[in-house]
Design an enzyme around this catalytic site. Sequence first.
Site, short mmCIF file in Angstrom:
data_model
loop_
_atom_site.label_atom_id
_atom_site.label_comp_id
_atom_site.label_asym_id
_atom_site.label_seq_id
_atom_site.Cartn_x
_atom_site.Cartn_y
_atom_site.Cartn_z
CG ASP B 378 -0.15 3.40 -5.55
OD1 ASP B 378 -1.03 3.90 -4.81
OD2 ASP B 378 0.36 3.99 -6.52
CD GLU B 407 -5.02 2.86 -4.33
OE1 GLU B 407 -5.66 3.91 -4.29
OE2 GLU B 407 -4.15 2.63 -5.19
#
Lengths: 644, 644
Positions: B378, B407
Amino acid sequence: MQNQTRIIIENVLPQLDGGAFAIKRIVGQTVRVTAAVFSDGHDVIEACVKYKHESEKKWKEVRMTSTVNDEWFAEFKVEKQGNYSYFVEGWVDYALNWQHGTERKIHDNQYVKSELLEGAEYVKTILDEATQEEREYLKHLEFLFQNESEYENAISEATSNKLTTIFKKYPTRFLANQSQELKVYVDRKKALFSTWYEFFPRSASEEDGKHGTFKDCERLLPRVAQMGFDTLYFPPIHPIGEVNRKGKNNATHAEYGDVGSPWGIGSVHGGHKSTHPELGTIEDFKQLVKKAQDWGIEVAMDYALQAAPDHPYVKDFPQWFKWRPDGTVQYAENPPKKYQDIQPIYFESGDWKNLWKELLDVALFWIEECNIKVFRVDNPHTKPFYFWGWLIAKIKKKHPDVLFLAEAFTRPKIMNELAKQGFSQSYTYFTWRNSKAELTEYVTELTQSEQKEFYRPNFWPNTPDINPFALQSGNESTHLQKYFLAATLSSNIGIYGPVFEYMVCAPLAPGKEEYLNSEKYEVHKWDWNIQNKLTRLITKINGIRKEQASLQQTNNIIFCHTDNEQIMAYYKFDDDRQNKTLMVVSLDAHHTQQATVRLPIEEIGINPVHIVDLITGNSYLWDKEWNFVELSPDLPFHLFKIQQ
Amino acid sequence: MQNQTRIIIENVLPQLDGGAFAIKRIVGQTVRVTAAVFSDGHDVIEACVKYKHESEKKWKEVRMTSTVNDEWFAEFKVEKQGNYSYFVEGWVDYALNWQHGTERKIHDNQYVKSELLEGAEYVKTILDEATQEEREYLKHLEFLFQNESEYENAISEATSNKLTTIFKKYPTRFLANQSQELKVYVDRKKALFSTWYEFFPRSASEEDGKHGTFKDCERLLPRVAQMGFDTLYFPPIHPIGEVNRKGKNNATHAEYGDVGSPWGIGSVHGGHKSTHPELGTIEDFKQLVKKAQDWGIEVAMDYALQAAPDHPYVKDFPQWFKWRPDGTVQYAENPPKKYQDIQPIYFESGDWKNLWKELLDVALFWIEECNIKVFRVDNPHTKPFYFWGWLIAKIKKKHPDVLFLAEAFTRPKIMNELAKQGFSQSYTYFTWRNSKAELTEYVTELTQSEQKEFYRPNFWPNTPDINPFALQSGNESTHLQKYFLAATLSSNIGIYGPVFEYMVCAPLAPGKEEYLNSEKYEVHKWDWNIQNKLTRLITKINGIRKEQASLQQTNNIIFCHTDNEQIMAYYKFDDDRQNKTLMVVSLDAHHTQQATVRLPIEEIGINPVHIVDLITGNSYLWDKEWNFVELSPDLPFHLFKIQQ
């Protein structure tokens, strides 16, 4: 574990082969450094270029400006000859980041008491460095930021430009990152702007059949100077080998009285540190060099590392040559061709250290004894690249004024490598580029690709080795075009004369690009007093080059559109964009050509442009983007100075 | 003094930032190395690529072939996971050079007795290395070369291919030069070919209003497997913070019963090594991972390095967070925006070594306890790049099977840097590329620029964070096109479901690319049994991807000309050029479109091509360069297999 820095610095340019080689500049030029500098997250970052001359201890610094997509740039000027180093430094600037974030919160009407307390901390850290006046201001801010009753004043000062300026002046480079160090080598101006004239000193005599001397050459200095040349290059002046000497027109065997090729160096009279007896003594040569200086001319010597079979080296240092199993010495060859008058030096010799040292001594001898500062190096591409890197660095360390022109007509990567290893100037393919497309493509490559950083072209329409097909016609207009193109496309140029200006152009044989009765193998007698259209226009063009700074550099060029394939046009400007010239030249030696030329309005604007043709003195007002020109073979070019 | 080698090796490719980073491959792929290799003079030179896996001691070697302009190439195959090193070596090959020169002299009818004696020396130097049979031949040659009476036989053998072969086999690498060592990191196949499905495990329950569990997820495994997905990615499964928890639709304050965002990690129930109590225990999760494996599915975890205010780290390791002068902890912000439910980790902490170690331990915990081998990371771009370089290398050293998907939806250089630091796959801008021009340009950049060496794209039409405008229409044909484009342009793909296949597409507000009632902040109840055209075609496409090797890689793509801006076509092939597919897709969701498509005949030849549409089973004979297609919104694509 890895470095904790958050900054990434990538793709620092200019840079050659990961920093292995120095880029090149001349004194007073600018280095524009670009790099990608970024960090994780959204914090404000700052970057600078640090640079210094090798003689300096302290790094100077110039702050970088960000453009788009995490690209940054900065420029610095190089003021001294020698090596400079430069690198990029980047850091997260917490103080500026604090100010930026706080400003956005204030505009969003958030209550920033806690932020002001943080700001007080940033202010405190720079108190020691600040000037007295700044310190008083910072102390005042500290008070405002820490006192809630001063909130309104505090948020006004927190976002002040004054504080931004102070933060920029005293950055806290916590966890800064640096790129690797890169190098730029700075030469004197002549490395970039020089006008060469080459002739054979043995053809300098006025008397028929008499071998010319250094004294005779002195007589020709005014002619060379008055035509506007500043560099006088002589083929080798050393004793010429007598064993296996070449005859006229490169005949394998010399006839009695044949003078041989000056590139077959060395005889009983000496080697690379001696002069050919028929030319004169070293004292004569020294005097010639000195007299030339009085005329504003530097004498360039030929540095040709090979030996005739009777060169003293062959006896004294047999280990510097390759010996074959049958006991003979290896002569030069490119199978099946043989060059028995020349023996290559064996650079793979076990005694290479002494060999290199001696070759260095040869150059130093002429530099230190005779004040020679320019060398044209013969066939450098047949000697190891690292030898050149070593030799040139060694000489420039002691004599930064010395310049080397690489005479390598070979494959592109090899020519580039020699330039990277340190050659100040290089011969080029210009000699064989004739059409508008060829010339445009080649000059674009030289001036817009990476080559612009290290390869200083020297454009020669001809040399003693190359009598190009284009000139074999003997057409005057072609000769004029070639000289004009060389002299305005490239700031370094040269001709081999008087062959060029007297349009001597018979080839050795049809299909050969060599001269018939080449001076390489025989003495010529010239009437050096003849003036013609070529000598007059060469003189004119050389004079203009001395006055127009835009013609004293090569890279700042923009090709202009024309609607005629026989007419090319290009715009040049100096680094300060003060001097601007526009060249229009016809490539047709036989017919009058017309074209409309597009002004590079992106560069010079669309105001009416007042242009003066520096050749004819005629002036024009060009008030449109496209402008009409007509050029005849009689005078196939315009050299416009742009005045606005 | 410098190295005496005469060889220059430049511009070795592939190479990232001067060798700072490894290029990427998967097991069985090829590395094609190119370099400029040259020397001074005219001698014959040879070059090779040397390479080895980190587990090997001895370098393997493959000889390079020269092409043009001093460029050379060679290829080697990588067979094992982990790091390989490679470099280029070049040398003047004196034996081959001797043979080449002697051959030219013989053809020129020169007498080469002296050359034959030289040849005898070259032959002698390799006697020791040669095989018995070769040695006998070489001894014979030595005899011939040294005996004038054998001259005719000698010159015939001197130029023999047999001798060339032996010289090539036993090169004398006198004064060879080497390039720097470069690296390639080799992953397992999944790094390049993976089909991801993402859903929120808390939405897995069949009962309305009930929080889903790992057990519920087990029930959905057959559905995921049958649709052809091989990677099941869950948003964070850790305890969700209760302090400053976000409410539905990202409301600043949670209402009673609001479940909060799974990315707000940590509470009294534990932190990054714990599971959210309502999902189940670690044992439950382990069992889910195991059951998934039985279905051929790998579970991918979210590695999200941030903490809710009540994360245990905040109390136990306050030094890992930033504290403000007013004594509060720094929450995440991007001024003027505030994210009070999340506290960023303070990577500049003085205690960074222990911090990094703990974050490594978190990943190792899931790898070693639960057999997790895929992480979706993330927002990696808000943590230091060097941290990722260190972490990924550390983990891969121990567990080379582990893959990381970055990401990062941010600026290009930052996304590239993360990939260089070691991320196995990366999210892309595909989500926002809609027109033919945009898609072609973007995929060309990914597959033809330097990015192809290190950036493995993973194409997602949607994510929980991105409800792209193009899908907000809810149009079925658009959804079909987007899935088809992702699945055939990129070998790594994923969707966030069942939102995607059920075409849930209301935005949070007009002009926002977020979902209304996003699962990020609430539990949804889905009827997971619904099948529709999208589920059926996704299943079909995923099945085809498993059979066609050309779709299991991304870089081998050639865009085909079509005469309609609404229809794009592209050709793909596997590394062995055995499997060939041709995709034709309409970008018009509303009208039938027709086009003629140009076959890439340079690649596949102009023979009649037999093509089978793997979606419909229809087959065609294309015997022309340009071929007619018609596509309607009902089924807006062809996926042709090319048979010849």
